[in-house]
Scaffold this motif. Structure first.
Motif, PDB file in Angstrom:
ATOM      1  N   ASP A 251       0.898  -1.088   0.016  1.00 45.76           N
ATOM      2  CA  ASP A 251       0.043   0.004  -0.012  1.00 45.76           C
ATOM      3  C   ASP A 251       0.768   1.211  -0.093  1.00 45.76           C
ATOM      4  O   ASP A 251       0.517   2.195  -0.734  1.00 45.76           O
ATOM      5  CB  ASP A 251      -1.070  -0.005   1.251  1.00 45.76           C
ATOM      6  N   SER A 252       2.022   1.175   0.554  1.00 44.04           N
ATOM      7  CA  SER A 252       2.954   2.338   0.858  1.00 44.04           C
ATOM      8  C   SER A 252       3.456   2.482  -0.681  1.00 44.04           C
ATOM      9  O   SER A 252       3.800   3.505  -0.946  1.00 44.04           O
ATOM     10  CB  SER A 252       3.994   2.033   1.863  1.00 44.04           C
ATOM     11  N   MET A 253       3.818   1.558  -1.299  1.00 48.87           N
ATOM     12  CA  MET A 253       4.445   1.673  -2.545  1.00 48.87           C
ATOM     13  C   MET A 253       3.451   2.239  -3.421  1.00 48.87           C
ATOM     14  O   MET A 253       3.779   3.145  -4.435  1.00 48.87           O
ATOM     15  CB  MET A 253       4.783   0.282  -3.283  1.00 48.87           C
ATOM     16  N   VAL A 254       2.085   1.977  -3.549  1.00 51.33           N
ATOM     17  CA  VAL A 254       1.202   2.686  -4.199  1.00 51.33           C
ATOM     18  C   VAL A 254       1.241   4.273  -4.034  1.00 51.33           C
ATOM     19  O   VAL A 254       1.154   5.007  -4.826  1.00 51.33           O
ATOM     20  CB  VAL A 254      -0.355   2.105  -4.017  1.00 51.33           C
ATOM     21  N   ALA A 255       1.190   4.380  -2.571  1.00 51.83           N
ATOM     22  CA  ALA A 255       1.087   6.092  -2.343  1.00 51.83           C
ATOM     23  C   ALA A 255       2.408   6.621  -2.628  1.00 51.83           C
ATOM     24  O   ALA A 255       2.225   7.930  -3.255  1.00 51.83           O
ATOM     25  CB  ALA A 255       1.098   6.030  -0.453  1.00 51.83           C
ATOM     26  N   ALA A 274       8.304   5.315  -5.199  1.00 45.84           N
ATOM     27  CA  ALA A 274       7.348   4.157  -4.844  1.00 45.84           C
ATOM     28  C   ALA A 274       8.302   2.988  -4.100  1.00 45.84           C
ATOM     29  O   ALA A 274       7.828   2.165  -2.926  1.00 45.84           O
ATOM     30  CB  ALA A 274       6.616   3.340  -6.184  1.00 45.84           C
ATOM     31  N   VAL A 275       9.426   2.865  -4.863  1.00 47.58           N
ATOM     32  CA  VAL A 275      10.237   1.591  -4.151  1.00 47.58           C
ATOM     33  C   VAL A 275      10.584   2.001  -2.889  1.00 47.58           C
ATOM     34  O   VAL A 275      10.670   1.231  -1.922  1.00 47.58           O
ATOM     35  CB  VAL A 275      11.502   1.494  -5.067  1.00 47.58           C
ATOM     36  N   CYS A 276      11.053   3.164  -2.686  1.00 46.25           N
ATOM     37  CA  CYS A 276      11.707   3.595  -1.288  1.00 46.25           C
ATOM     38  C   CYS A 276      10.441   3.793  -0.236  1.00 46.25           C
ATOM     39  O   CYS A 276      10.673   3.473   0.827  1.00 46.25           O
ATOM     40  CB  CYS A 276      12.239   5.106  -1.481  1.00 46.25           C
ATOM     41  N   THR A 277       9.426   4.195  -0.746  1.00 41.71           N
ATOM     42  CA  THR A 277       8.350   4.329   0.249  1.00 41.71           C
ATOM     43  C   THR A 277       7.770   3.169   0.636  1.00 41.71           C
ATOM     44  O   THR A 277       7.511   2.803   1.916  1.00 41.71           O
ATOM     45  CB  THR A 277       7.380   4.858  -0.355  1.00 41.71           C
ATOM     46  N   GLY A 278       7.755   1.942   0.073  1.00 38.79           N
ATOM     47  CA  GLY A 278       7.429   0.665   0.175  1.00 38.79           C
ATOM     48  C   GLY A 278       8.373   0.054   1.031  1.00 38.79           C
ATOM     49  O   GLY A 278       8.015  -0.613   2.304  1.00 38.79           O
TER      50      GLY A 278
END
Length: 304
Positions: A251-255, A274-278
């Protein structure tokens, strides 16, 4: 404006227990309570990254009120449809030598409540972003995702779908702006096992052939792949870090993708974010913060 839809929000009650044993009284060593659900996770991370959204979906009873209160505490706007029959579910997660989960059922969502959701969706405007994430409760029509996309067809709304198998396949004809299966979910659709980033690419392109505009595939420790509407293919290794919590990483990657794209309108930059947020969420007890994401962005080397 960004909107997220979570059909079956939850209160996630996370307890840590030393040496959990069935059939006896166990004492917790730590307790946490969060508002949960895939769309809600997206809204929380977007807020952490500096982007406002409105969380839509269905809530009921005292647990529904607490979900709304917890999100309001975080400064997240909600416009949930209040259901009269039942309560919003409580999901219990037990962290011990092994992790176990007990997920609740949620309220009975009737046709009038579904109609109210469609009334809310009717207010979306061209350029808005809508995130449809997670499973559909068995008390609702299994066609809800495709029904929503058919309802909004032709309105120039960028729709992001994070769902599995038939839920995902059934929306492709409506050309979602972004879909985000993981490699296992993508492999299940085509009856293959996808272990490497290179193996993922042709199947991501097949999803484009079926209608998806952009395809982002998460692969946990193996990184991620993005195939864009422009024909570009981006692959990245996962940032280095200690896994603390896999819940909410997708979900974090989507955000992160949404935030990165809205900021730059560049798919490569959106992919990096996306990669770093996930990963930031996976490396944290809670969902990713802006500071954690920025640290990974500055430390991780991308070869795009």
């Amino acid at each position: 404006m960004i909107y997220t839809v979570t059909f079956n929000p939850s209160l996630d009650y996370i307890v840590s227990v030393d040496d959990f044993t069935t059939g006896k009284v166990n004492r917790t060593t730590k307790e946490l309570i969060y508002a949960g659900g895939k769309g809600i996770n997206v809204s929380i991370v977007l807020k952490n990254l500096g982007y406002d959204s409105t969380a839509l979906g269905f809530v009921a009873g005292f647990t529904g009120k607490e979900i709304s209160r917890l999100l309001s505490e975080k400064g997240i706007s909600t416009d949930f449809v209040k259901v009269t029959n039942g309560i919003s579910r409580i999901n219990v997660k037990i962290r011990s030598d092994r992790e176990s989960e007990i997920n609740g059922q949620g309220p009975a969502i009737d046709k009038d409540s579904i109609d109210k959701l469609f009334e809310q969706l009717d207010h979306l405007k061209a350029g808005d972003v809508l995130v449809l994430a997670g499973s559909i409760p068995n008390v609702m029509p299994s066609t809800m995702y495709s029904d929503i996309m058919a309802f909004l067809k032709g309105r120039n709304i960028r729709i992001v779908v994070d769902a599995t198998q038939d839920l995902l396949l059934n929306v492709l004809e409506y050309k979602p702006f972004l879909i985000k299966p993981n490699n296992h979910e993508l492999g299940e659709i085509f009856g293959v096992e996808l272990k490497t980033r290179e193996e993922v690419v042709p199947y991501a392109k097949k999803m484009q052939e079926k209608g998806a505009v952009n395809v982002l595939v998460s692969m946990a420790g193996e990184g991620a792949v993005l195939v864009t509407e422009e024909g570009a293919v981006y692959m990245a290794e996962a940032p280095k870090g200690k896994l603390k919590n896999s819940v909410g990483a997708g979900d974090s990657m989507v955000a992160g993708f949404i935030a990165g794209y809205l900021q730059s309108e560049d798919y490569a930059e959106a992919f990096k974010t996306a990669v770093c947020t996930g990963s930031a969420s996976a490396f944290s007890e809670e969902l990713a913060t802006r500071e954690e994401v920025e640290q990974l962005l500055s430390a991780h080397k991308f070869n795009l």
